[in-house]
Motif scaffolding. Structure first.
Motif, PDB file in Angstrom:
ATOM      1  N   ARG A  57       0.798  -1.224   0.000  1.00  0.00           N
ATOM      2  CA  ARG A  57       0.000   0.000   0.000  1.00  0.00           C
ATOM      3  C   ARG A  57       0.837   1.285   0.000  1.00  0.00           C
ATOM      4  O   ARG A  57       0.515   2.233  -0.699  1.00  0.00           O
ATOM      5  N   HIS A  58       1.872   1.344   0.815  1.00  0.00           N
ATOM      6  CA  HIS A  58       2.686   2.564   0.878  1.00  0.00           C
ATOM      7  C   HIS A  58       4.160   2.216   1.020  1.00  0.00           C
ATOM      8  O   HIS A  58       4.526   1.196   1.612  1.00  0.00           O
ATOM      9  N   ILE A  59       4.999   3.102   0.473  1.00  0.00           N
ATOM     10  CA  ILE A  59       6.450   2.951   0.526  1.00  0.00           C
ATOM     11  C   ILE A  59       7.041   4.293   0.958  1.00  0.00           C
ATOM     12  O   ILE A  59       6.729   5.331   0.375  1.00  0.00           O
ATOM     13  N   LYS A  60       7.886   4.295   1.961  1.00  0.00           N
ATOM     14  CA  LYS A  60       8.528   5.512   2.449  1.00  0.00           C
ATOM     15  C   LYS A  60      10.035   5.252   2.569  1.00  0.00           C
ATOM     16  O   LYS A  60      10.498   4.121   2.425  1.00  0.00           O
ATOM     17  N   GLN A  61      10.791   6.299   2.861  1.00  0.00           N
ATOM     18  CA  GLN A  61      12.227   6.137   3.039  1.00  0.00           C
ATOM     19  C   GLN A  61      12.628   6.576   4.439  1.00  0.00           C
ATOM     20  O   GLN A  61      12.171   7.608   4.942  1.00  0.00           O
ATOM     21  N   ALA A  62      13.482   5.767   5.064  1.00  0.00           N
ATOM     22  CA  ALA A  62      13.983   6.090   6.395  1.00  0.00           C
ATOM     23  C   ALA A  62      15.098   7.129   6.289  1.00  0.00           C
ATOM     24  O   ALA A  62      15.639   7.384   5.217  1.00  0.00           O
ATOM     25  N   ARG A  63      15.455   7.727   7.411  1.00  0.00           N
ATOM     26  CA  ARG A  63      16.494   8.768   7.427  1.00  0.00           C
ATOM     27  C   ARG A  63      17.836   8.247   6.942  1.00  0.00           C
ATOM     28  O   ARG A  63      18.620   8.996   6.349  1.00  0.00           O
ATOM     29  N   ASN A  64      18.117   6.965   7.182  1.00  0.00           N
ATOM     30  CA  ASN A  64      19.398   6.402   6.747  1.00  0.00           C
ATOM     31  C   ASN A  64      19.377   5.890   5.319  1.00  0.00           C
ATOM     32  O   ASN A  64      20.348   5.312   4.843  1.00  0.00           O
ATOM     33  N   GLY A  65      18.235   6.084   4.626  1.00  0.00           N
ATOM     34  CA  GLY A  65      18.127   5.654   3.242  1.00  0.00           C
ATOM     35  C   GLY A  65      17.435   4.323   3.043  1.00  0.00           C
ATOM     36  O   GLY A  65      17.126   3.958   1.895  1.00  0.00           O
ATOM     37  N   ASP A  66      17.181   3.581   4.107  1.00  0.00           N
ATOM     38  CA  ASP A  66      16.475   2.309   3.972  1.00  0.00           C
ATOM     39  C   ASP A  66      15.059   2.544   3.421  1.00  0.00           C
ATOM     40  O   ASP A  66      14.464   3.596   3.644  1.00  0.00           O
ATOM     41  N   ILE A  67      14.541   1.544   2.733  1.00  0.00           N
ATOM     42  CA  ILE A  67      13.197   1.610   2.190  1.00  0.00           C
ATOM     43  C   ILE A  67      12.235   0.942   3.168  1.00  0.00           C
ATOM     44  O   ILE A  67      12.472  -0.182   3.615  1.00  0.00           O
ATOM     45  N   LEU A  68      11.164   1.648   3.525  1.00  0.00           N
ATOM     46  CA  LEU A  68      10.149   1.133   4.443  1.00  0.00           C
ATOM     47  C   LEU A  68       8.882   0.827   3.660  1.00  0.00           C
ATOM     48  O   LEU A  68       8.421   1.651   2.866  1.00  0.00           O
ATOM     49  N   ILE A  69       8.330  -0.346   3.884  1.00  0.00           N
ATOM     50  CA  ILE A  69       7.230  -0.837   3.053  1.00  0.00           C
ATOM     51  C   ILE A  69       6.091  -1.356   3.921  1.00  0.00           C
ATOM     52  O   ILE A  69       6.318  -2.143   4.843  1.00  0.00           O
ATOM     53  N   ALA A  70       4.868  -0.911   3.626  1.00  0.00           N
ATOM     54  CA  ALA A  70       3.677  -1.437   4.292  1.00  0.00           C
ATOM     55  C   ALA A  70       2.908  -2.293   3.298  1.00  0.00           C
ATOM     56  O   ALA A  70       2.382  -1.784   2.308  1.00  0.00           O
ATOM     57  N   ALA A  71       2.881  -3.596   3.551  1.00  0.00           N
ATOM     58  CA  ALA A  71       2.161  -4.545   2.698  1.00  0.00           C
ATOM     59  C   ALA A  71       0.977  -5.078   3.491  1.00  0.00           C
ATOM     60  O   ALA A  71       1.155  -5.702   4.536  1.00  0.00           O
ATOM     61  N   ALA A  72      -0.221  -4.819   2.996  1.00  0.00           N
ATOM     62  CA  ALA A  72      -1.431  -5.046   3.781  1.00  0.00           C
ATOM     63  C   ALA A  72      -1.525  -6.441   4.387  1.00  0.00           C
ATOM     64  O   ALA A  72      -1.950  -6.597   5.522  1.00  0.00           O
ATOM     65  N   TRP A  73      -1.118  -7.467   3.633  1.00  0.00           N
ATOM     66  CA  TRP A  73      -1.327  -8.820   4.145  1.00  0.00           C
ATOM     67  C   TRP A  73      -0.041  -9.556   4.505  1.00  0.00           C
ATOM     68  O   TRP A  73      -0.093 -10.679   4.991  1.00  0.00           O
ATOM     69  N   SER A  74       1.112  -8.964   4.261  1.00  0.00           N
ATOM     70  CA  SER A  74       2.343  -9.695   4.600  1.00  0.00           C
ATOM     71  C   SER A  74       3.218  -8.962   5.606  1.00  0.00           C
ATOM     72  O   SER A  74       4.263  -9.470   5.992  1.00  0.00           O
ATOM     73  N   GLY A  75       2.821  -7.770   6.052  1.00  0.00           N
ATOM     74  CA  GLY A  75       3.554  -7.102   7.117  1.00  0.00           C
ATOM     75  C   GLY A  75       4.243  -5.822   6.688  1.00  0.00           C
ATOM     76  O   GLY A  75       4.091  -5.338   5.573  1.00  0.00           O
ATOM     77  N   ALA A  76       5.021  -5.270   7.609  1.00  0.00           N
ATOM     78  CA  ALA A  76       5.813  -4.072   7.352  1.00  0.00           C
ATOM     79  C   ALA A  76       7.280  -4.476   7.268  1.00  0.00           C
ATOM     80  O   ALA A  76       7.769  -5.266   8.087  1.00  0.00           O
ATOM     81  N   PHE A  77       7.992  -3.921   6.273  1.00  0.00           N
ATOM     82  CA  PHE A  77       9.359  -4.357   5.990  1.00  0.00           C
ATOM     83  C   PHE A  77      10.321  -3.182   5.912  1.00  0.00           C
ATOM     84  O   PHE A  77       9.935  -2.058   5.601  1.00  0.00           O
ATOM     85  N   ARG A  78      11.583  -3.503   6.174  1.00  0.00           N
ATOM     86  CA  ARG A  78      12.690  -2.565   5.957  1.00  0.00           C
ATOM     87  C   ARG A  78      13.659  -3.208   4.966  1.00  0.00           C
ATOM     88  O   ARG A  78      14.025  -4.378   5.117  1.00  0.00           O
ATOM     89  N   TYR A  79      14.062  -2.435   3.938  1.00  0.00           N
ATOM     90  CA  TYR A  79      15.025  -2.933   2.956  1.00  0.00           C
ATOM     91  C   TYR A  79      16.282  -2.084   3.054  1.00  0.00           C
ATOM     92  O   TYR A  79      16.230  -0.860   2.882  1.00  0.00           O
ATOM     93  N   ASP A  80      17.428  -2.711   3.336  1.00  0.00           N
ATOM     94  CA  ASP A  80      18.677  -1.978   3.565  1.00  0.00           C
ATOM     95  C   ASP A  80      19.585  -1.926   2.339  1.00  0.00           C
ATOM     96  O   ASP A  80      20.749  -1.543   2.432  1.00  0.00           O
ATOM     97  N   GLY A  81      19.042  -2.303   1.184  1.00  0.00           N
ATOM     98  CA  GLY A  81      19.833  -2.331  -0.038  1.00  0.00           C
ATOM     99  C   GLY A  81      20.312  -3.714  -0.395  1.00  0.00           C
ATOM    100  O   GLY A  81      20.755  -3.946  -1.532  1.00  0.00           O
ATOM    101  N   LYS A  82      20.222  -4.631   0.559  1.00  0.00           N
ATOM    102  CA  LYS A  82      20.654  -6.007   0.328  1.00  0.00           C
ATOM    103  C   LYS A  82      19.551  -7.017   0.624  1.00  0.00           C
ATOM    104  O   LYS A  82      19.392  -7.986  -0.107  1.00  0.00           O
ATOM    105  N   SER A  83      18.835  -6.796   1.701  1.00  0.00           N
ATOM    106  CA  SER A  83      17.822  -7.771   2.092  1.00  0.00           C
ATOM    107  C   SER A  83      16.669  -7.094   2.815  1.00  0.00           C
ATOM    108  O   SER A  83      16.784  -5.960   3.295  1.00  0.00           O
ATOM    109  N   PHE A  84      15.549  -7.822   2.891  1.00  0.00           N
ATOM    110  CA  PHE A  84      14.362  -7.342   3.577  1.00  0.00           C
ATOM    111  C   PHE A  84      14.315  -7.895   4.999  1.00  0.00           C
ATOM    112  O   PHE A  84      14.693  -9.030   5.248  1.00  0.00           O
TER     113      PHE A  84
END
Length: 348
Positions: A57-84
């Motif tokens: 549903r939504h994708i934002k960026q953290a202060r350190n550049g990580d990607i933050l992801i809200a997926a309605a049915w699978s959870g909230a994730f952080r992507y650091d450029g290598k892994s979720f």
């Protein structure tokens, strides 16, 4: 009835004091029997999810550049450029709708069925109606210039100053209490998009419903942005609109029902949503060219399209790449190559 179709289409522990004063482990919420059955059947699979999937549903960026992801049915994730990393694997299966890192470094999660979660990097704090939230169905999170956190809920917008909640409702003049998006403009006014009808602005005292030149209220505004020149852009069921402070101009029919919208570093505006109408089965990631942005009809390029993929959240990352969510997962476009993160490594 058309409104039913629109809605169906879009809906296919102790915490650090910076999150707030009430501290408790996330309790189990009371939900409908049907929803509880779904949770029970999906909980194990959801908790083990390695990548975002099922309604990003939504994708934002953290202060350190990580990607933050809200997926309605699978959870909230952080992507650091290598892994979720699945941030919510221990919270259970909820409909995570939005995500935001505030200026203090706390990560806020909005859920459509279980209120708000605040994560300080170690533990979660849970906010529901018991703590003062007006409604446990939360569709958006927004941090204003003063650092106040706003929540768009199905019972009205709620602001949280770190100590207490303040809620605006129809009893106090709010035109519509089912809030889908919140945005503060450069002048300090707050813009709200609501489900089905009414986009309105709040000047700190009064709510004003905005109408087009025909005197018609805007319907189902999922996203509102302010461009570099101070113009307000949004899309409703009638098209894509631009507001210069005095006049509403419909610049495209194509923006009908746009779910998300951003302006990139080069001035282009990107949208996700149905191509021609909210009832079409073709959704697209589209780009409106910066050079023609203020023409009567800006030049638009369809970057990616798909049937019922339902292109949803969108973000321009620090490196200029465009991230976007869809019904099946999360994707990245670097201007040449599309990456579909269906596994930990990603598939181009």
């Amino acid at each position: 009835m058309k409104y039913v179709h629109v809605y169906a289409l879009f809906l296919i522990c102790t915490c650090h004091t910076s999150c707030g004063q009430n501290q408790a482990n996330p309790p189990q919420d009371k939900v409908s029997k049907e929803h509880t059955a779904y949770h029970e059947s999906q909980l194990k699979e959801m908790a083990a999810s390695k990548v975002p999937s099922a309604q990003v549903r939504h994708i934002k960026q953290a202060r350190n550049g990580d990607i933050l992801i809200a997926a309605a049915w699978s959870g909230a994730f952080r992507y650091d450029g290598k892994s979720f990393t699945n941030l919510t694997s221990k919270l259970g299966a909820h409909q995570y709708w939005d995500i935001l890192e505030d200026r203090r470094g706390n990560i806020w999660l909005a859920s459509l069925d279980s209120g708000i979660y605040c994560y300080n990097g170690k533990t979660f704090q849970h906010f529901t109606t018991r703590e003062g939230l007006v409604n446990n169905g939360v569709k958006c999170i927004y941090e204003d210039k003063a650092g106040i956190i706003w929540f768009g809920t199905e019972g009205g917008p709620t602001r949280y100053d770190g100590k207490s909640f303040q809620t605006f409702t129809t009893k106090g003049g709010l035109p519509n209490n089912d809030i889908m998006t919140i945005m503060e403009d450069k002048t300090g006014k707050f813009w709200f998009g609501a489900k089905f009808e009414n986009m309105f602005v709040y000047d700190g005292k009064t709510f004003t419903v905005l109408k087009n030149k025909d005197g018609k209220a805007f319907e189902t505004v999922w996203t509102i942005i302010e461009d570099k020149k101070g113009n307000i852009w949004f899309a409703d069921l009638d098209g894509l609109w631009r507001y210069d402070g005095s006049t509403f101009t419909k610049v495209s029919q194509r923006g009908r029902g746009a779910y998300a919208m951003i302006q990139d570093k080069n001035g282009n505006i990107w949208t996700t949503g149905p191509v021609n109408s909210p009832y079409d089965h073709v959704w697209a990631l589209s780009r409106y060219d910066a050079k023609s942005l203020y023409d009567k009809m800006p030049t638009v390029t369809e970057i990616k399209s798909g049937g019922m993929m339902a292109f949803l959240g969108i973000l321009e990352a620090n490196d200029g790449s465009i991230w976007y969510g869809s019904a099946p997962g999360v994707h990245r476009y670097d201007g040449k190559t599309f990456t579909d993160f269906k596994n930990a490594a990603g598939q181009k």
